[in-house]
Write an enzyme that holds these catalytic residues in place. Structure first.
Site, mmCIF file in Angstrom:
data_model
loop_
_atom_site.group_PDB
_atom_site.id
_atom_site.type_symbol
_atom_site.label_atom_id
_atom_site.label_comp_id
_atom_site.label_asym_id
_atom_site.label_seq_id
_atom_site.Cartn_x
_atom_site.Cartn_y
_atom_site.Cartn_z
ATOM 1 N N ASP A 365 0.847 -1.180 0.000
ATOM 2 C CA ASP A 365 0.000 0.000 0.000
ATOM 3 C C ASP A 365 0.883 1.230 0.000
ATOM 4 O O ASP A 365 2.041 1.150 0.364
ATOM 5 C CB ASP A 365 -0.757 0.038 1.328
ATOM 6 C CG ASP A 365 -2.140 -0.495 1.186
ATOM 7 O OD1 ASP A 365 -2.492 -0.807 0.046
ATOM 8 O OD2 ASP A 365 -2.825 -0.590 2.198
ATOM 9 N N LYS A 463 -9.258 29.799 -2.216
ATOM 10 C CA LYS A 463 -8.186 28.861 -2.541
ATOM 11 C C LYS A 463 -8.773 27.762 -3.416
ATOM 12 O O LYS A 463 -9.990 27.539 -3.401
ATOM 13 C CB LYS A 463 -7.563 28.274 -1.284
ATOM 14 C CG LYS A 463 -8.373 27.206 -0.587
ATOM 15 C CD LYS A 463 -7.478 26.430 0.358
ATOM 16 C CE LYS A 463 -8.192 25.204 0.882
ATOM 17 N NZ LYS A 463 -8.835 25.370 2.175
#
Lengths: 954, 287
Positions: A365, A463
């Site tokens: 992972d 943003k």
């Protein structure tokens, strides 16, 4: 004064008996109050548990006899009181601050937990008062503290001290009186915390047009419309319709449920060790049985009686079956598992730890295993430079920068994350990272100052993705002021964005716009749905690159793993660019051109194509993959013949974990299902721990090989005498009983103790043992062609010595068997003309066999030392394995015991030997050591063109 | 390390390609692989090298073994055992044996001329070395001339096992053991004192009356033959007995006991000591 004080502490209801002048004796009114409080709390969702305690240094002295009792109703009141305790469905905890007498003690037995102070005692003097023991105590007490103790308390008025109560299980904990409240509440807080985890998940949903704000997830049905927001766990398979979701499937029928079901159906492959042992045992059995058949045939042809033949055959089979192998395996695996737990690696399936040593491919992972699973701000681009946050000068260079100030304001204001009172930050990973970053370089308090400024004029802060923001900007903040955006600036910003994105960072641009206070006065009503304020002509402040940084140890760990010839592949659900960047950073990929396969590519691949791709590219990163594809990857690798380790933490990783040769789950982030399926759990979620596991696993296999080698060596001097006996007709040099003594006695302990050996220098510098069997041709060559023969020579020398010293010179022994073993021949002549009766000959034979046995034992001791190492010199390793040292000593003592203990030596056909016969094998032991060291030296230096490496390096 | 740090380049542990060709072809390749000229997986050169390595190893092992054996023979006396009498496992209790040895190891069965002849031949060979000994040639009865009594009443030569340095501890005539048969006691008493220095031998049929035993040369082995110290030309004393079966077509057991104080007698058949047991069957046949 209130005799019962009822307070609430969070979700905990506290009931305090408050009648200190009467030692908190309980009167009718108090009974009614407590009963009512309990019954109310039982159905009150706000209450999770009830805590009982008392004022002063008495918990309660029981019934208050001084107050007149409302006749008749009394029993009813008492009954209801007790019933309230019994039926109370939630947690009931008593903090016993002093003695508890009578009904106060009997109700304690109905509480779930009792914490008491040291000065407390429990006293139920029912028989003294000549009343029946009440409150169900005749039932509850024996169950709690046992029949005997209960009888003592209920019938003989025994006063149980707090200490005794603790020992007998009446109470949970005893604390000092002054610490009682604080310690008990600490415990209660702990319990509360664990409660929170157990609270069933609920969701908000609309069913039949009715708004249900707190529906347990388990009762969702198809067709419900659920509302979800950022950070929520998706409760079922839903189809999103305008920010709401319609439930399509729930429970086992969801995609996740099917995945969990898949895991249960998949059959894991048998472990490499199990396969290896099975193969070894099969060959060994065939070998032993065929030897047995040969011996049996020869023995019957030579005219031995059936029973003698049977003994020969049994001896042969026992000699060849490595009895010590199974205990050695168990010892190795258990020892290693214990050691691994100390290193934060929980081994659920013992054989998996060995499989880890054989692993050829690791599918890892990314998030949490290779990386820290914590977004961080890594870079900041402010006109016109990129600054690395990790740079130690970062703070000083940017201290006076206007842009940084602006970015701080913007970052703090334009955020959905919130700082909790205790300092934790709650919110989505990126937002948290930004706030964390701001916290690190700026005091959050200053942010509030800027908030005050907002009172005079509004500021729009925004943003988002750089391309969206940039197109709305007309200015950019420079170090000392604002400059209009030109194409040049735009290009620079674009470059910066691309640059950051390529390193796998998540890129956010910040911009703001100060609104004219005249146009937007304080009273202006902003509407975010139908935007009534400008979002154009903004001022670009800067760009931030966020990243989940790799764990510090991972890069080195991967380097070691690769040096050990193991292929590491990354399987992640992340964006390919991010995955690639992380792969390069941690060393999974060495070039930027590493092969990235996305989930989509994978879906379109045939299994053959995947197979070929795996063959062609060594460094592969799988990005944007789904959990079922992880299974596909594992199976493809296994088709290649790889031994695959898979790391995973989610429920959906379970099938891959189960299918893999070694499933590795994460102790911290791992889901229950994944932990259940996994063979190994990394308690610290750290990839580097896997490397330790690999090393340990390889060590196990190495040590098993050493052990098997040790066991096999003694086969040679056990089997060859029988052949000598048959082929050269000499008296049998080693009896069946002595073979059993070696195999089941003296060899056992040293063989097992070889599993205590430490790993050797080359353990992580060679490829995984792909196709390298437990017993290789090299080992057989070494055992049967070299070491075993030395032992055999030692044994034969010992045998000939005893024979010769009694007058039978070797030359005269050949061919003597027929006369020797004939009971009717009473005068067999030796080389010096003496004539031996049958009994005398057999006694001599026993002495010879015992000497042979001792010679084998002494050379086996040396072999134990030789087998300690495969590669290293014994000089470097030393005799630090004390289990082996004691084992060798034990071997010697046992051998002497078998020879010298009267009765025992008769049973095992050994003989109390002369002292000088004990040392006959010493020269051969020396040769063993010399040859062993010479061979290992050649192996280390690869002398003679690596001849010994090729021929005998098992 | 660096060279291994990434396994991309053809590493030494890369898998070999799967074998090609038919099954038979692959088997044939084991014996002879034309691609590299290897026989049984090794080229002749590699075989040669292997041979050299193994021979060196075995030579070293053989040398060590030879050295050890050489050392052993240095400590051995050519004529005298390292351990004698009680210190040796042979002990100081000589076994009693007889000739001829049964053909099947158990039973002396005289069924026809051929078996009879084989026993006679065995005795002739056994007694051949004695032909120069005057004490032997002087005896009469149970000699080659009377065919050693075969087939009707065969002779058996009783002998004591040779034990280096063993000296018999003879019975005094005045102190003969109580279990000695009266025949033997009588015989001993009838001898002249110098002739009483003997290890006495008495034989009897285990089943009384099944056979009679005669002692053509007397019933003792002269003590002058002892001790045996492996001198050249030493021949152990012998004593023939003649067995005449009284029953035919059945087996008789003759037990011969040697008498000396240091010959332990144990009548047990499992742990026999101090006696020899002759199983004899003489069948009627036309001689």
């Amino acid at each position: 004064m209130d005799t019962i004080i009822e307070t609430t502490r969070g979700t905990v209801k506290v009931i305090r008996f408050n009648k200190p002048q009467k030692k908190n004796a309980i009167d009718g009114d108090m009974y009614l109050r407590v009963t009512k409080i309990l019954n109310t709390a039982a159905s009150d969702d706000e209450v999770s548990m009830v805590v009982l305690t008392g004022t002063g240094d008495f918990y309660s002295s029981g019934n208050d006899y001084s107050v007149s009792r409302p006749e008749g109703a009394w029993l009813q009141i008492l009954g209801d009181f007790i019933k309230a305790f019994i039926t109370f469905p939630k947690l009931l905890i008593a903090i016993v601050n002093g003695p508890a007498i009578g009904i106060a003690a009997t109700t304690l037995a109905l509480c779930d937990m009792v914490f008491a102070s040291e000065n407390a005692y429990f006293y139920t003097p029912f028989s003294k008062l000549q009343i029946t023991a009440e409150g169900g105590s005749t039932l509850t007490f024996p169950r709690l503290i046992g029949q005997r103790k209960a009888a003592e308390m209920l019938l003989f008025n025994h006063k149980m001290t707090a200490k005794e109560g603790l020992e007998s299980g009446f109470i949970n904990r005893v604390y000092k009186p002054e610490e009682l409240q604080s310690k008990a509440w600490e415990k209660i807080q702990e319990i509360l915390k664990s409660f929170n985890k157990m609270i069933p998940m609920s969701t908000k949903c609309i069913r039949d047009g009715v708004w249900n704000s707190d529906l347990p997830v388990s009762s969702l049905v198809k067709g419900d419309i659920v509302h979800i927001k950022a950070g929520d766990v998706i409760p079922a398979d839903i189809r999103i319709i305008e920010s709401k979701g319609v439930v399509l499937c729930c429970g086992d029928l969801t995609a996740l449920g099917r995945v969990a079901g898949l895991a249960a159906r998949l059959q894991p492959e048998p472990s490499p060790l199990a396969r290896e042992i099975r193969r070894f045992m099969r060959y060994m059995s065939i070998w032993a049985l065929s030897l047995g058949v040969i011996i049996a045939t020869a023995s019957i042809i030579l005219g031995y009686p059936f029973i003698q033949t049977t003994i020969f055959v049994i001896g042969m089979i026992v000699a060849n079956i490595p009895e010590g192998l199974q205990p050695t395996i168990t010892a190795s695996l258990t020892l290693t598992a214990q050691r691994m737990v100390k290193k934060n690696c929980l081994v659920k399936n013992l054989e998996a730890i060995e499989a880890l040593g054989a692993v050829t491919t690791i599918c890892s992972d990314k998030t949490g295993t290779l990386t820290k699973n914590k977004m961080c701000v890594r870079h900041i681009w402010i006109w016109d430079r990129k600054y690395s946050v990790a740079d130690p000068d970062f703070e000083s260079t940017l201290q006076v920068n206007q842009a940084l100030k602006a970015i701080k304001i913007c970052g703090a204001l334009c955020s959905t994350a919130v700082i909790l009172p205790n300092g934790d930050i709650q919110g989505d990973a990126s937002e948290t990272a930004i706030l964390n970053f701001l916290c690190a370089y700026d005091d959050p308090v200053t942010a509030s100052v800027h908030l005050n400024k907002r009172l005079s004029r509004y500021v729009v802060v925004i943003k988002g993705a750089p391309e969206c923001i940039l197109s709305r900007c007309t200015a950019v903040v420079m170090e000392n002021g604002n400059v209009n955006i030109t194409n040049e600036v735009k290009k620079a910003a674009d470059n910066a964005t691309e640059d950051l994105a390529n390193t796998g960072e998540r890129v956010l641009a910040f911009a703001d716009l100060i609104l004219d206070p005249k146009e937007f006065p304080m009273s202006f009503d902003f509407d975010t749905e139908e935007i009534n304020f400008p979002l154009e002509g903004l001022r670009l402040i800067g760009i931030i690159g966020l990243k989940d940084p790799p764990r510090d140890e991972v890069r080195q760990a991967i380097e070691r793993v690769r040096a050990a010839g193991i292929r590491v592949m990354m399987v992640t659900g992340d964006h390919p660019a991010t995955a690639r960047a992380v792969a390069i950073e941690v060393g999974i990929a060495t070039t930027a051109a590493c092969h990235v396969i996305t989930g989509n590519d994978l879906r379109n691949m045939t299994s053959d194509l995947l197979y070929l791709t795996l063959e062609k590219h060594h460094e592969i990163v799988f990005a944007r993959t789904s959990p079922t594809q992880k299974l596909q990857i594992v199976e493809a690798c296994q088709r290649q013949g790889s031994v695959v380790a898979v790391t995973g933490d989610g429920v959906n990783d379970a099938p891959a974990l189960r299918r893999a040769d070694i499933g590795i789950s994460m102790g911290i982030t791992g889901s229950q299902v994944s932990k259940q399926t996994a063979d190994i759990i990394l308690m610290d979620d750290n990839f580097a721990t896997i490397v330790l596991g690999i090393e340990e696993g390889r060590k196990i296999f190495d040590n098993l090989k050493k052990s098997v080698c040790y066991i096999l060596i003694s086969n040679v001097p056990e089997v060859l005498p029988v052949f000598m006996f048959i082929l050269f007709s000499i008296p049998l040099p080693l009896g069946v009983m002595t073979i059993l003594c070696i195999d089941l006695g003296t060899d056992m302990w040293p063989a097992v103790s070889l599993s205590y050996e430490k790993a050797e220098a080359d353990v992580m510098e060679r490829p995984p043992r792909h196709g390298d069997p437990l017993v290789s041709a090299r080992m057989l060559r070494l055992v049967y062609g070299h070491l075993g023969l030395i032992e055999f020579a030692a044994g034969m020398y010992a045998y000939f010595t005893v024979m010769a010293e009694h007058g039978f010179y070797p030359a005269d022994l050949f061919g003597i068997r027929e006369r020797w073993d004939n009971e009717a021949v009473n005068d067999v002549r030796d080389s010096l003309g003496q004539e031996w009766t049958y009994a005398e000959r057999k006694e001599l034979e026993r002495a010879c066999q015992a000497t042979y046995f001792i010679a084998v034992v002494i050379t086996q001791m040396m072999n134990g030392v030789i087998c300690k190492t495969r590669f290293n010199s014994i000089r470097d390793v030393g005799m630090k394995n004390h289990v082996l040292n004691i084992g060798l000593l034990f071997e010697l003592v046992l051998a002497y015991g078998l020879c010298y203990l009267p009765g025992i030596n008769n049973f095992f056909c050994t003989y109390p030997l002369r002292l000088q016969w004990l040392f006959l094998a010493i020269p051969f032991s020396a040769l063993l050591l010399a040859f062993g060291e010479f061979r290992k030296y050649c192996i280390r230096k690869k002398l003679f063109g690596g001849w010994y490496n090729e021929m005998t390096f098992y | 390390m660096a060279s291994k740090s990434n396994g991309v380049e053809g590493s030494e542990w890369a898998r070999a390609p799967p074998p090609t060709g038919t099954c038979m072809g692959r088997v044939a390749k084991i014996f002879y692989d034309p691609s590299d000229g290897s026989i049984l997986g090794r080229t002749p050169k590699r075989w040669g090298i292997a041979l050299v390595f193994y021979s060196v190893f075995y030579a070293v092992l053989a040398l060590l073994f030879a050295a050890c054996m050489g050392g052993l023979f240095l400590t051995l006396d050519e004529n005298k055992p390292s351990f004698i009498l009680e210190s040796s496992l042979i002990g100081a209790n000589p076994g009693v044996a007889f000739r001829p040895m049964p053909a099947d190891g158990v039973l002396v069965e005289v069924t026809n001329n051929r078996t009879s002849e084989s026993y006679v031949r065995q005795l002739r060979e056994f007694l051949a070395p004695y032909s120069n000994d005057s004490w032997f040639t002087a005896k009469s009865g149970c000699t080659e001339e009377d065919n050693y009594g075969f087939p009707s009443s065969p002779c058996f030569f009783i002998k004591l096992n040779k034990i280096y340095g063993w000296i018999p501890d003879l019975y005094d005539v005045s102190d003969l053991p109580s279990d000695m048969g009266s025949d033997l006691v009588e015989y001993i008493n009838s001898l002249q004192p110098p002739e009483r220095e003997q290890i006495w031998v008495s034989c009897w049929a285990e089943a009384a009356g099944s056979g009679s035993v005669e002692y053509p040369w007397g019933a003792g082995l002269p003590a002058r033959f002892f001790p045996y110290v492996n001198e050249r030309g030493y021949r152990a004393p012998l004593l023939p007995i003649r067995v005449t079966p009284n029953v035919s077509n059945s087996t008789i057991a003759i037990r011969c006991r040697a008498w000396a104080k240091n010959i332990r007698y144990n009548k047990s058949l499992k742990e026999p000591s101090g006696y020899a047991r002759i199983l004899l069957q003489v069948n009627d046949f036309d001689a």
